[in-house]
Write an enzyme that holds these catalytic residues in place. Structure first.
Site, mmCIF file in Angstrom:
data_model
loop_
_atom_site.group_PDB
_atom_site.id
_atom_site.type_symbol
_atom_site.label_atom_id
_atom_site.label_comp_id
_atom_site.label_asym_id
_atom_site.label_seq_id
_atom_site.Cartn_x
_atom_site.Cartn_y
_atom_site.Cartn_z
ATOM 1 N N LYS A 14 0.841 -1.196 0.000
ATOM 2 C CA LYS A 14 0.000 0.000 0.000
ATOM 3 C C LYS A 14 0.888 1.262 0.000
ATOM 4 O O LYS A 14 2.106 1.179 0.240
ATOM 5 C CB LYS A 14 -0.907 -0.039 1.228
ATOM 6 N N TYR A 54 -12.433 -2.789 -3.268
ATOM 7 C CA TYR A 54 -12.943 -2.749 -1.889
ATOM 8 C C TYR A 54 -14.471 -2.723 -1.836
ATOM 9 O O TYR A 54 -15.042 -2.187 -0.879
ATOM 10 C CB TYR A 54 -12.350 -1.539 -1.159
ATOM 11 N N PHE A 62 -15.099 3.873 7.036
ATOM 12 C CA PHE A 62 -13.705 4.009 6.598
ATOM 13 C C PHE A 62 -13.540 3.810 5.094
ATOM 14 O O PHE A 62 -12.419 3.870 4.587
ATOM 15 C CB PHE A 62 -12.780 3.053 7.372
ATOM 16 N N ARG A 90 -1.398 -14.265 3.949
ATOM 17 C CA ARG A 90 -2.168 -13.647 5.047
ATOM 18 C C ARG A 90 -1.435 -13.856 6.370
ATOM 19 O O ARG A 90 -1.427 -12.995 7.242
ATOM 20 C CB ARG A 90 -3.571 -14.254 5.125
ATOM 21 N N THR A 96 -5.208 -7.429 10.731
ATOM 22 C CA THR A 96 -5.470 -6.099 10.155
ATOM 23 C C THR A 96 -4.884 -4.948 10.970
ATOM 24 O O THR A 96 -4.303 -4.014 10.408
ATOM 25 C CB THR A 96 -7.006 -5.898 10.011
ATOM 26 N N ARG A 107 2.997 -6.712 9.252
ATOM 27 C CA ARG A 107 2.298 -5.635 9.963
ATOM 28 C C ARG A 107 2.771 -5.518 11.410
ATOM 29 O O ARG A 107 2.891 -4.411 11.946
ATOM 30 C CB ARG A 107 0.793 -5.879 9.901
ATOM 31 N N ASN A 121 -1.755 -0.239 7.067
ATOM 32 C CA ASN A 121 -1.141 -1.499 7.498
ATOM 33 C C ASN A 121 -0.266 -2.152 6.426
ATOM 34 O O ASN A 121 -0.113 -3.376 6.393
ATOM 35 C CB ASN A 121 -2.211 -2.462 8.023
ATOM 36 N N HIS A 124 -1.778 -5.592 1.420
ATOM 37 C CA HIS A 124 -3.056 -6.281 1.220
ATOM 38 C C HIS A 124 -2.745 -7.669 0.689
ATOM 39 O O HIS A 124 -1.830 -7.838 -0.111
ATOM 40 C CB HIS A 124 -3.913 -5.534 0.186
ATOM 41 N N GLU A 135 -9.687 -10.325 -7.734
ATOM 42 C CA GLU A 135 -8.719 -9.223 -7.603
ATOM 43 C C GLU A 135 -7.629 -9.304 -8.668
ATOM 44 O O GLU A 135 -7.216 -8.280 -9.226
ATOM 45 C CB GLU A 135 -8.108 -9.243 -6.196
HETATM 46 P P1 IDP Z 1 -7.457 -6.971 5.625
HETATM 47 O O1 IDP Z 1 -6.701 -5.981 4.761
HETATM 48 O O2 IDP Z 1 -6.668 -7.355 6.850
HETATM 49 O O3 IDP Z 1 -7.991 -8.138 4.849
HETATM 50 P P2 IDP Z 1 -10.160 -5.827 5.609
HETATM 51 O O4 IDP Z 1 -11.166 -6.063 6.685
HETATM 52 O O5 IDP Z 1 -10.397 -6.468 4.283
HETATM 53 O O6 IDP Z 1 -8.719 -6.176 6.207
HETATM 54 O O7 IDP Z 1 -10.093 -4.238 5.415
HETATM 55 C C1 IDP Z 1 -9.470 -3.661 4.306
HETATM 56 C C2 IDP Z 1 -8.607 -2.510 4.781
HETATM 57 O O8 IDP Z 1 -9.441 -1.468 5.294
HETATM 58 C C3 IDP Z 1 -7.681 -2.854 5.953
HETATM 59 O O9 IDP Z 1 -6.491 -3.474 5.547
HETATM 60 C C4 IDP Z 1 -7.443 -1.488 6.548
HETATM 61 O O10 IDP Z 1 -6.486 -0.739 5.784
HETATM 62 C C5 IDP Z 1 -8.818 -0.834 6.394
HETATM 63 N N1 IDP Z 1 -9.687 -1.039 7.561
HETATM 64 C C6 IDP Z 1 -10.318 -2.182 7.923
HETATM 65 N N2 IDP Z 1 -11.062 -2.015 9.033
HETATM 66 C C7 IDP Z 1 -10.924 -0.718 9.369
HETATM 67 C C8 IDP Z 1 -11.473 0.078 10.444
HETATM 68 O O11 IDP Z 1 -12.254 -0.395 11.290
HETATM 69 N N3 IDP Z 1 -11.092 1.379 10.478
HETATM 70 C C9 IDP Z 1 -10.261 1.943 9.573
HETATM 71 N N4 IDP Z 1 -9.727 1.230 8.548
HETATM 72 C C10 IDP Z 1 -10.043 -0.091 8.448
#
Ligand code: IDP
Length: 143
Positions: A14, A54, A62, A90, A96, A107, A121, A124, A135
């Protein structure tokens, strides 16, 4: 004996990871784990692709900060291949929230909470075979 089934996953470094010069470190960990990088490209991404990427988060508070963050600088996209590569990446990435992601993960070792509207973070990784196929089709339509 089972036959290894190569599996492909979409990995993104990212904008925070690219800006912090961590692309090499992420790719190093992928290769050290034994996976192959079969496609690799740095690019600036548009809102349309990100909205599709997304789509499952549309409507969440968010969502727009996430799209804005992903357009804030270049992203490195990679297709990573290997037996159980989806689950394996993963695991390399960690959970996350980088504050609580396990040490030893990308991370957990390299990320933190900067107090921004979106969790930054670093990486992805696709979360299922269906997501990976969708994707990879979005990011690398010619593969
Ligand atoms: P992942 O990337 O660990 O699979 P996802 O739930 O798919 O997590 O969320 C996509 C991205 O959205 C996360 O990597 C993070 O950058 C952001 N994100 C997820 N949950 C939140 C939140 O509760 N607040 C702010 N950003 C979030």
């Amino acid at each position: 004996m089972t036959t290894p089934q190569p599996e492909r996953t979409l990995v993104l470094v990212k904008p925070d990871g690219v800006a912090r010069r961590l692309t090499g470190e992420v790719l190093r960990r992928i290769e050290a784990k034994g996976y192959s990088i079969v496609a690799l490209e740095q690019r600036i991404v548009g809102a349309d692709l990100l909205a599709q990427h997304y789509a499952e988060h549309e409507g969440k508070p968010f969502f727009q900060p996430l799209v804005d963050f992903m357009m804030s600088g270049p992203v490195v996209a990679a297709v990573v291949e290997g037996h159980r590569a989806i689950e394996g990446f993963r695991s390399l990435a960690g959970t996350t929230d980088p504050t609580t992601a396990a040490p030893g993960t990308i991370r957990g070792d390299l990320g933190r909470d900067w107090g921004t509207a979106v969790v930054q973070n670093l990486v992805h990784g696709s979360d299922s075979p269906e997501s990976a196929a969708r994707e990879i089709g979005l990011w690398f339509p010619r593969l």
